[in-house]
Design an enzyme around this catalytic site. Structure first.
Site, mmCIF file in Angstrom:
data_model
loop_
_atom_site.group_PDB
_atom_site.id
_atom_site.type_symbol
_atom_site.label_atom_id
_atom_site.label_comp_id
_atom_site.label_asym_id
_atom_site.label_seq_id
_atom_site.Cartn_x
_atom_site.Cartn_y
_atom_site.Cartn_z
ATOM 1 N N GLU A 1 0.806 -1.201 0.000
ATOM 2 C CA GLU A 1 0.000 0.000 0.000
ATOM 3 C C GLU A 1 0.853 1.271 0.000
ATOM 4 O O GLU A 1 0.531 2.254 -0.648
ATOM 5 C CB GLU A 1 -0.794 -0.026 1.312
ATOM 6 C CG GLU A 1 -1.950 0.896 1.360
ATOM 7 C CD GLU A 1 -3.237 0.107 1.309
ATOM 8 O OE1 GLU A 1 -3.412 -0.768 2.146
ATOM 9 O OE2 GLU A 1 -4.036 0.385 0.423
ATOM 10 N N THR B 1 -9.009 5.265 -1.123
ATOM 11 C CA THR B 1 -8.998 4.016 -0.362
ATOM 12 C C THR B 1 -8.951 2.794 -1.294
ATOM 13 O O THR B 1 -9.206 2.899 -2.487
ATOM 14 C CB THR B 1 -10.253 3.909 0.530
ATOM 15 O OG1 THR B 1 -11.394 4.155 -0.284
ATOM 16 C CG2 THR B 1 -10.196 4.919 1.660
ATOM 17 N N ARG B 2 -8.651 1.630 -0.683
ATOM 18 C CA ARG B 2 -8.451 0.398 -1.449
ATOM 19 C C ARG B 2 -9.593 0.095 -2.408
ATOM 20 O O ARG B 2 -9.360 -0.224 -3.574
ATOM 21 C CB ARG B 2 -8.355 -0.801 -0.487
ATOM 22 C CG ARG B 2 -7.031 -0.924 0.170
ATOM 23 C CD ARG B 2 -7.011 -2.150 1.073
ATOM 24 N NE ARG B 2 -5.770 -2.139 1.840
ATOM 25 C CZ ARG B 2 -5.474 -3.002 2.798
ATOM 26 N NH1 ARG B 2 -6.333 -3.949 3.117
ATOM 27 N NH2 ARG B 2 -4.335 -2.937 3.442
ATOM 28 N N ASP B 3 -10.838 0.190 -1.895
ATOM 29 C CA ASP B 3 -11.965 -0.212 -2.731
ATOM 30 C C ASP B 3 -12.105 0.720 -3.929
ATOM 31 O O ASP B 3 -12.370 0.283 -5.050
ATOM 32 C CB ASP B 3 -13.260 -0.283 -1.915
ATOM 33 C CG ASP B 3 -13.489 0.961 -1.072
ATOM 34 O OD1 ASP B 3 -12.506 1.664 -0.747
ATOM 35 O OD2 ASP B 3 -14.654 1.258 -0.751
#
Ligand SMILES: Cc1cc2nc3c(=O)[nH]c(=O)nc-3n(C[C@H](O)[C@H](O)[C@H](O)COP(=O)(O)OP(=O)(O)OC[C@H]3O[C@@H](n4cnc5c(N)ncnc54)[C@H](O)[C@@H]3O)c2cc1C
Ligand code: HEM
Ligand code: SF4
Ligand code: F3S
Ligand code: FES
Lengths: 109, 241, 584, 113
Positions: C258, C287-289
């Site tokens: 990340e 963010t990741r999503d």
């Protein structure tokens, strides 16, 4: 190999180091112009100092080599336990006897 | 092998007794040795046994002998080890073979514990976390060896292990050295005693193969030297007292 | 087929953070003489994902941060779906657990120059909270736990794969667990008064996935067959940057950390243009999503690289700088033939974590007496999304809780329970099924399943897609049931285990799809193109899946806001929204 | 026997040290035995010492001295490695210095004999 054997081997090695240098120096000196029994004996016979010098050497080298061979026998020949220790003691005894005989031979009058 | 797109792979089959079996495997662009082994099991011979888990060099379960050298297979590119289109894959050395490429790693871990390679607490979960200077000497010493993934590559590379089944081996001793240098550890004397016995650190001949082959570039040899130094020092210290 | 019978008092499945802590705590809390057994599919401590933790461990340790703040971040990150009591206990107990890890287990976490623990902030957190050991935190945690467990008088069943939870005849309680001793290929049934399951989920039914190879949803599949209720089964977290190196290498799917994006790494499509700002104002730092969906959208437009992904590029930050800052990642990429520091590396979103799991109470008890579940196998603590750093906190906290609770509960339990022999036999027959089928390779089926899940039940979902996915899974499962392996030698027979892995993955894939269909909105990790809105937070529901007989039923259950209601906070008035200095 | 994983300096140094040590240990009884003739039978010793003029004996004598110096410096190197808290760089430097001096010393011995 335990800590004890390790320390004894290292200490004997440290004792030998200066003796080896000395021995080699003497040999180089002696070799000039050929080696003879008379020469060697003339120098060493009756000398307490030489007796102590070679005596210490023999004791140290016997112990050192016995421990060293013990390691090699265990790692390369698979000797273990009693057989291993017996072999090491035998090497020690052999070297001590032959060594002291030699020391006696060259230093006794 | 003339064909640029094929390689021939000799794989150990059996347990302690066994033999090499040869497979032709297609070359791919980004292929690891583990990929080759897996391909054989999935497409050529479903009975092949091996072990892996993380596939990225974190778990240390995939180590094997590749052309006689111990390596982590999941992070070893085929190109690095292929010689004239050939490679030989065998189970990790110095450990009992369960089947084919899978070894029994228990002796390795038994020795890890026997070397006192674990924390001996001085504090509990009810105590605050101690302030520790990251630049302190002990901490620096610990950090040098802490990223060990217990892959046993060093253990396989060490000829002293091969010759002496009692020898605790580089990884376990390195771990003991790390624990020894932890300022919070209560087991210092226990560690020195554990590494001074028949299979202790004094068996190490500084062959250095452990340091050369550790995939994480750790140096167990240095750690073992540290233990030798400390045991010697401790000996004189105890004498002096 | 003969079954070896074996007895113990406390049985633990798995040696991740959950399993190890359960073993240690059970040992501390159970009465003297209690026999504890730990069974694991691989070698102790050397399998599972706790070892693979990179970033670190979330815990509020002061400096302005509080358990309340950690809790609020967890609830908000989970889009109000978490079981609040579980989330609270997670945040509260993490404080104790991290001290235990440092002080009793002997972990070395990184320090600040003043000697205090170094903490950083993962995306979605409002405080510098993540404790770590470089970027290999999991290795430190699991190695230290492993040493402690190995040194204790715990019975170790390594390379023992659990394949069935066997209840008592009346079905009221768990009698024991059926396993395969993988090294010999023999069946072993282990009776125990209490069993903790910590097999760690693992969404490895996706074409791209991060978890270790041993994780194949066995635990959840066993729970499903045992009739236990599961929740949040549609919630699969994707990590945006999995390495993409082609279909023929296991390297593909493994995580590129990340921090690369955080440090300014750029995502480029096949034409080498940045694209993330087309999808979100935060660009690569979203963010990741969000980033996963951005990449997925670009992939759908076929703006892809040779292998069908996108690039991550770091070189503009200066190759030497990148090498210095991310040595592990640079080396890892180099080993697989890529130059992360000076070149570009192909990446793709990759299935990372499974939020769904068995329904448990905050003491890890399940609906079945004698069965406890902790770690990634348990649902509830994360809701629709797991914060980076909450995964390992969850497994270690609840593994410890399970150990404590089992140690206490066992005092009031009588004798070992006898299994329902019919179920036992049925489970054995199920595992032996491939031996009498026509022999064919298993891997092509796995490839097919992974394609189906990736394409139809993946990063972005629609009803049509998921229906198609359902049909595909059913076909694959049917084919699996007709596919066989040779039974000549079952010792260390990986191909047999490939078959069993597929069986678990198919069962759970079906539940994921069914739950995905049941959730008609988009929350956290679950994104429906046909229902892109999140729906009212006040009327949040979670999916509840349960198999009765051969019937899989999925319903919706209301989330109970036991601690805080949507729109409210438990932080004191006047607290700043975030303590993290805004990223430059 | 020297497989891929052994081809590095430290392992070769180990092997040299071991072989020289074993060779010395094997030679030693012989050496003692010869010397012990000094007392019991000096003429035999002389006879034996005469051999030293022969090239082959000279060569083996050189070999022994050489072995001894290899082993001794190797041993000292090892103890330095174990006991002195040096960095790896310093160790490499020291090892090469020792190697060089062994070589020089060897040449000296060769000329002296
Ligand atoms: C690459 C990666 C990076 C991550 N980074 C982070 C991070 O930085 N921070 C964070 O908080 N979380 C992170 N996570 C998530 C975290 O690793 C998990 O949430 C957590 O470790 C799960 O712990 P566990 O004990 O439940 O399962 P695991 O640690 O996965 O352990 C499961 C165990 O069960 C065993 N098992 C499986 N099936 C069976 C069976 N049938 N029979 C017997 N045993 C079985 C396995 O072999 C294994 O030992 C990461 C995950 C991955 C994959
Ligand atoms: C001054 C001289 C010497 C020094 C400094 C020295 C040093 C050492 C050391 C440190 C070792 C341990 C090696 C290891 O553990 O790997 C060793 C081993 C050994 N030494 Fe010596 N030694 C000396 C002289 C001798 C002599 C004269 C002999 C023979 C008679 C000898 C025979 C051996 C043997 C057989 C071993 C075992 C080899 C091994 O374990 O690999 N050494 N020596
Ligand atoms: S020291 Fe290196 S080679 Fe040895 S086990 Fe650890 S990581 Fe593997
Ligand atoms: S290879 Fe072996 S001998 Fe010592 S230096 Fe390493 S442990
Ligand atoms: S598979 Fe984990 S280190 Fe190779």
């Amino acid at each position: 190999m335990t800590f004890r054997l390790y320390m004894v081997q290292r200490i004997s090695a440290l004792i030998m180091a200066p003796l080896v240098l000395m021995h080699i120096a003497v040999m180089i000196y002696a070799i000039q112009g050929g080696l003879s029994a008379e020469e060697i004996l003339g120098r060493t016979q009756g000398s307490v100092l030489w007796f102590l010098f070679y005596g210490t050497f023999v004791v140290a080298v016997s112990i050192h080599a016995a421990i060293g061979l013990r390691t090699v026998l265990s790692e390369w020949a698979g000797l273990r336990g009693t057989a291993l220790n017996a072999a090491a003691w035998a090497v020690l005894a052999l070297l001590l006897i032959l060594g002291m005989q030699a020391v006696y031979g060259v230093t006794a009058t | 092998m003339a064909d640029k797109h094929q390689m021939s792979v000799s794989v150990w089959r059996g347990a302690a007794a066994g033999s090499f079996q040869s497979f032709d495997v297609k070359m791919e662009e980004n292929q690891t040795v583990l990929d080759v082994v897996a391909w054989i099991q999935q497409h050529a011979d479903p009975t092949l046994s091996y072990r892996y888990a993380c596939r990225v060099g974190m778990c240390g379960s995939c180590a094997m002998m590749v052309n006689g050298t111990p390596r982590w297979t999941c992070r070893t590119h085929v190109k690095k080890v292929l010689v004239d289109g050939h490679m030989e894959i065998a189970p990790l050395r110095n450990l009992p073979v369960i089947k084919d490429l899978a070894t029994d790693m228990d002796p390795f871990f038994d020795k890890w514990v026997a070397a006192e390679g674990l924390h001996h607490p001085t504090q509990t979960r009810h105590d605050p976390i101690e302030a520790i200077d990251p630049a302190s000497a002990g901490r620096v010493e610990v950090n040098a060896g802490i990223e060990c993934i217990n892959c046993s590559v060093c253990y396989a590379a060490c000829d002293t292990v091969a010759g002496n089944p009692d020898y605790l081996g580089p990884a376990a001793l390195q771990r003991a050295w790390s624990v020894y240098n932890d300022s919070k550890d209560a087991g210092k004397q226990a560690i020195l005693d554990a590494v001074s016995g028949v299979g202790g650190c004094h068996n190490c001949h500084s062959q250095g193969s452990c340091a050369v082959h550790c995939p994480n570039e750790l140096n167990p040899m240095n750690a073992i030297a540290g233990l030798k130094r400390e045991t010697a020092r401790n000996f004189f210290r105890r004498r002096a007292r | 087929m003969q079954i070896d019978r074996h007895d113990t008092d406390i049985l633990i499945l798995g040696t991740g953070g959950a399993g190890m802590f359960a073993a240690l705590h059970a040992q501390q809390s159970a009465p003297a003489g209690t026999k504890i057994t730990i069974a694991v599919k691989g070698l102790i401590g050397k399998c599972g994902c706790t070892r693979m933790v990179q970033g670190g461990y979330n815990v509020a340790l002061g400096g302005g941060d509080t358990v309340e703040r950690h809790f609020m971040d967890t609830i908000q990150g989970g889009k109000w779906l978490p079981d609040q009591d579980m989330a609270w206990k997670l945040c509260e107990q993490a404080v104790v657990r991290i001290r235990e890890l440092e002080n009793e287990i002997g972990c070395f976490f990184d320090r600040n120059p003043d000697g205090s623990l170094h903490q950083k902030a993962f995306a979605g957190q409002t405080a510098d909270r993540t404790v770590h050991k470089g970027d290999l935190t999991g290795i430190e945690i699991i190695n230290r736990l492993m040493e402690q467990v190995l040194a204790r008088p715990v019975e170790k069943l390594q390379e023992h794969r659990a394949i069935g939870l066997i209840p008592t005849k009346d079905g009221s309680a768990l009698a024991g667990v059926l396993m395969i001793d993988m090294r010999t290929g023999k069946f072993r049934f282990v009776r125990a008064k209490t069993v903790m399951m910590g097999t760690g989920g693992g969404p490895t039914m996706y074409k791209y996935h991060t978890p270790s190879g041993d994780k194949t949803m066995d635990g959840l599949a066993m729970a499903l067959r045992a009739g236990l209720p599961l929740r949040d089964m549609e919630m699969v977290q994707f990590h945006p940057t999995g390495l993409l190196a082609g279909d023929h290498t296991k390297m593909t799917g493994t995580v590129l950390e990340e921090g690369l994006r955080g440090a300014g790494g750029r995502l480029l499509n096949g034409a080498e243009n940045r694209f993330m700002f087309d999808y979100d104002a935060k660009g690569e730092r979203a963010t990741r999503d969000v980033v996963s969906r951005g990449i997925y959208a670009e992939m759908r437009k076929s703006n892809t690289t040779a292998n069908g992904g996108v690039y991550i590029s770091m070189s503009h930050l200066g190759p030497d700088n990148v090498r210095a800052k991310f040595p592990g990642m640079v080396k890892r990429c180099a080993d697989s033939g890529f130059d992360l520091a000076a070149g570009k590396v192909e990446v793709v979103p990759t299935a990372h974590y499974f939020m769904g799991g068995v329904i448990v109470d905050p003491d890890t008890r399940t609906a079945m007496e004698g069965l406890y579940v902790a770690g990634e196998d348990a649902g509830g603590a994360h809701g629709s999304n797991r914060l980076g750093g909450n995964g390992v906190a969850n497994s270690t906290v609840y593994g410890g809780v399970a150990g404590d609770v089992m140690g206490t509960d066992i005092r009031s339990m009588g004798a070992l329970r006898d299994p329902d022999e019919a179920v036992l036999e049925a489970e054995v027959a199920r595992a032996l099924r491939p031996l009498s089928n026509r022999i064919a390779p298993i891997q092509p089926l796995r490839d097919k399943l992974q394609e189906a899940m990736w394409e139809d039940v993946g990063v972005m979902r629609t009803e049509i897609g998921m229906r198609r996915g359902q049909a595909r899974i059913a076909d694959i499962q049917a084919e699996l049931m007709e596919t066989g392996i040779s039974g000549d030698n079952l010792a260390f027979n990986l191909t047999w285990h490939d078959w069993l892995n597929m069986a678990s993955l198919c069962e759970i894939s079906e539940v994921i799809t069914e739950a995905g269909l049941a959730r008609e909105n988009s929350r956290g990790a679950h994104f429906r193109e046909d229902f892109p809105e999140s729906g009212s937070m006040e009327s949040s529901y979670f999916t509840f899946a349960r198999q009765t007989g051969a019937e899989l039923g999925v319903s919706r259950e209301d989330v109970k806001f036991t601690i805080v209601r949507p729109g409210e906070t438990i932080l004191p008035e006047g607290e700043p929204i975030s303590l993290v200095e805004a990223a430059e | 026997m020297i497989r891929g994983y052994r081809t590095h300096t430290l392992w070769v140094a180990f092997l040299l040290h071991r072989i020289s040590g074993v060779a010395l240990a094997l030679f030693l009884p012989l050496h003692f035995w010869v010397l012990s003739y000094a007392l019991t039978a000096p003429e035999t010793l002389d006879g034996l010492l005469l051999w030293t003029d022969l090239g082959i004996v000279k060569f083996s004598e050189f070999g022994l001295v050489f072995l001894l110096s290899v082993h001794m410096f190797g041993g000292l190197r090892l103890m330095a490695l174990e006991w002195l808290p040096w960095t790896s760089g310093q160790k490499t430097a020291a090892a090469s210095a020792v190697a060089a001096s062994t070589l020089v010393a060897g040449v000296f011995f060769l000329r002296a004999i």
